[in-house]
Design an enzyme around this catalytic site. Sequence first.
Site, mmCIF file in Angstrom:
data_model
loop_
_atom_site.group_PDB
_atom_site.id
_atom_site.type_symbol
_atom_site.label_atom_id
_atom_site.label_comp_id
_atom_site.label_asym_id
_atom_site.label_seq_id
_atom_site.Cartn_x
_atom_site.Cartn_y
_atom_site.Cartn_z
ATOM 1 C CG HIS A 192 -7.564 -2.940 -7.810
ATOM 2 N ND1 HIS A 192 -8.457 -3.381 -6.869
ATOM 3 C CD2 HIS A 192 -7.536 -1.583 -7.708
ATOM 4 C CE1 HIS A 192 -8.927 -2.332 -6.204
ATOM 5 N NE2 HIS A 192 -8.394 -1.245 -6.693
ATOM 6 N NE ARG A 299 -6.282 2.552 -8.535
ATOM 7 C CZ ARG A 299 -6.977 2.973 -9.613
ATOM 8 N NH1 ARG A 299 -6.338 3.453 -10.659
ATOM 9 N NH2 ARG A 299 -8.291 2.903 -9.626
ATOM 10 N NE ARG A 333 -5.796 4.767 -3.573
ATOM 11 C CZ ARG A 333 -6.534 3.958 -4.335
ATOM 12 N NH1 ARG A 333 -7.808 4.240 -4.550
ATOM 13 N NH2 ARG A 333 -6.021 2.896 -4.904
ATOM 14 C CG ASN A 457 -13.168 1.878 -10.162
ATOM 15 O OD1 ASN A 457 -13.881 2.304 -11.045
ATOM 16 N ND2 ASN A 457 -11.876 2.062 -10.132
ATOM 17 C CG ASP A 458 -13.647 0.073 -4.068
ATOM 18 O OD1 ASP A 458 -13.854 -1.145 -4.235
ATOM 19 O OD2 ASP A 458 -12.513 0.562 -3.979
ATOM 20 N NE ARG A 468 -12.610 -2.810 -7.908
ATOM 21 C CZ ARG A 468 -11.965 -1.692 -7.589
ATOM 22 N NH1 ARG A 468 -12.250 -1.037 -6.476
ATOM 23 N NH2 ARG A 468 -11.056 -1.201 -8.380
ATOM 24 C CB CYS A 505 -9.937 9.185 -9.111
ATOM 25 S SG CYS A 505 -10.288 8.538 -7.469
HETATM 26 C C1 PEP Z 1 -12.279 3.427 -6.961
HETATM 27 O O1 PEP Z 1 -12.655 2.600 -6.135
HETATM 28 O O2 PEP Z 1 -13.039 3.963 -7.802
HETATM 29 C C2 PEP Z 1 -10.858 3.822 -7.022
HETATM 30 C C3 PEP Z 1 -10.456 4.776 -7.808
HETATM 31 O O3 PEP Z 1 -9.990 3.120 -6.244
HETATM 32 P P1 PEP Z 1 -9.468 1.644 -6.619
HETATM 33 O O4 PEP Z 1 -9.970 1.308 -8.002
HETATM 34 O O5 PEP Z 1 -7.992 1.667 -6.530
HETATM 35 O O6 PEP Z 1 -10.116 0.816 -5.549
HETATM 36 MG MG MG Z 2 -11.373 2.114 -4.475
#
Ligand code: PEP
Ligand code: MG
Length: 574
Positions: A192, A299, A333, A457-458, A468, A505
């Site tokens: 993040h 976010r 979100r 991302n997750d 990550r 996203c």
């Molecule tokens: C993700 O996980 O791809 C996402 C958009 O949420 P964050 O990066 O805030 O965990």
């Molecule tokens: Mg995420």
Amino acid sequence: MLLLNGTGIGDIAVGRALILDRRDDEISVRNLSQEEVEQEIGRFTQAVARARQRLESMRDELPENAPAELAAFLDAHVLMLEDPLLIDQTAGTIRRERINAEAALHRQEVRLKEVFENINDDYLRSKKNDIGQVVERVQSELSTNSSQLLALDDDLNDRIIVVNDLTPADTVHFRSKHMAGFITNLGGPISHTAILARSLRLPAVVGLHGASRLIRDNDIVVVDGASGTVVVAPDERILEQYERRQERARRHALGLESLRDVPSASEDGVRVSLMANVELPEDVAATINANADGVGLYRTEFMFMNREAPDEEEQYAAYCDVATRVRGPVTIRTLDLGADKQVDGGRADANTAVNPALGLRAVRLCLSNPGLFIPQLRAMLRASVHGDVRIMIPMLSSLNELEQVLELVREVKNSLSRECIAFKPDVPIGGMIEVPAAAIAADLFARKLDFLSLGTNDLIQYTLAIDRVDDEVNYLYDPMHPAVLRLIRHTIEAGENNNIPVSMCGEMAGDPAYTRLLLGLGLREFSMDPATLLAVKREVLRTRVTPVTDTARESLYDSDSARLRSLLNGPTVH
Ligand code: PEP
Ligand code: MG
């Protein structure tokens, strides 16, 4: 001149280094207000507890054949961490002199060393070194707690921060103090902190082991976020080269500007929606500038960092502001706090969760804390009458969890009705697909939701079992892994079969290198950092969807991601 390499983020920054991992002789004294004193003692106590825990686990994990003195040595250090002469006296100094824990501990260390120095016994005198080692341990625990960093009040005047690690909260704080970029020993490109750095236009190099040791205060450094290189003490020629590159990047961005008002559709006429991710209020202007089709991810957790939690009214005002200024849908979100996003930016609690990324995060945290969740749901519902608001739930993993959220939303709507407060009764509610379980069962989630959004991302982190934020396993982070691509396609298919939109996203959506592949997998809604939107649009405009669809579907059965990359990344695919 020295060249160092890590993982790059963003563009180029040139500035003077400011090292934030201080050594003993650089410990600065910070005066506290009366209200801060108890908090500072708490921070000190937690640092001592962490240092003790580390020593105890080192002792417990000693190999069978380790010399007995080693265990005794570690035990002696544990005892020192319980000694009132070190601990209580330091806490007393914080309270009495109203200074920060680092400075108070340093003063107490000097006093104790003096006492030992004057003892007429060689053995006891040698204990002076042990005090130094124990204190060093606590100091290092204190320096990984970023509240020290958060207290730094000076304007950073375009300095490049060099630090062991930076939390998202620190990043926001330092940006407000005008840091020009940063370099960290730890961290990965999808953390993040990295996402925020991109959104704040902060060039950075992360995961550069030894950076805070190899770079000295005031060194001139070039942070090359494109290549991940840091140049320490560059000569004139190198500086000129970087200036030319910065100029070229500016011209390139200006070139993309001409695409701003061009409708985003592929060369063969498939309409694609390009939306923006918003982290901070500043991003709204960038969203409007890029002429985004809406906000695909707001976010909200960043509003909760470095401060007291905003109440319902403040949240309502913030959501209304975005909903009224941006054209198109605004997907807000619900809170995704936890793991690497702690409200205080510190890691004070990190030891309490064995693995925070798998712990009480996002919707799990919200469901366990209705006092946090309900005001946010009320604020979102109230804002829904002022724009095209959508509510999105992060980190869904079980249907039962989703049922609980939907039930809570029903209850909140009922109480708003009873209070005669306006809201849109059919405000769309969607879920993020970012846990493999949710992707595999996406059809079941799709039946209960109005839209899905892929959080790659997750999703990649959890599918490939790589943290990550851990730079040591960055190299395994592969958005083109067939398992990831199958989960993406499977989710899109679930949306198609249930007639609900599926967007993406995660960072993958904003990387033009993946645009064709995602179009081929059937994705029609992308949400990203607004700074990358026009580059993605350029890719959409020059892609013909029909042929890339065949290539992309083949990718689901192909383990050669390099071959796929070259197939997809030609000037145009016919
Ligand atoms: C993700 O996980 O791809 C996402 C958009 O949420 P964050 O990066 O805030 O965990
Ligand atoms: Mg995420």
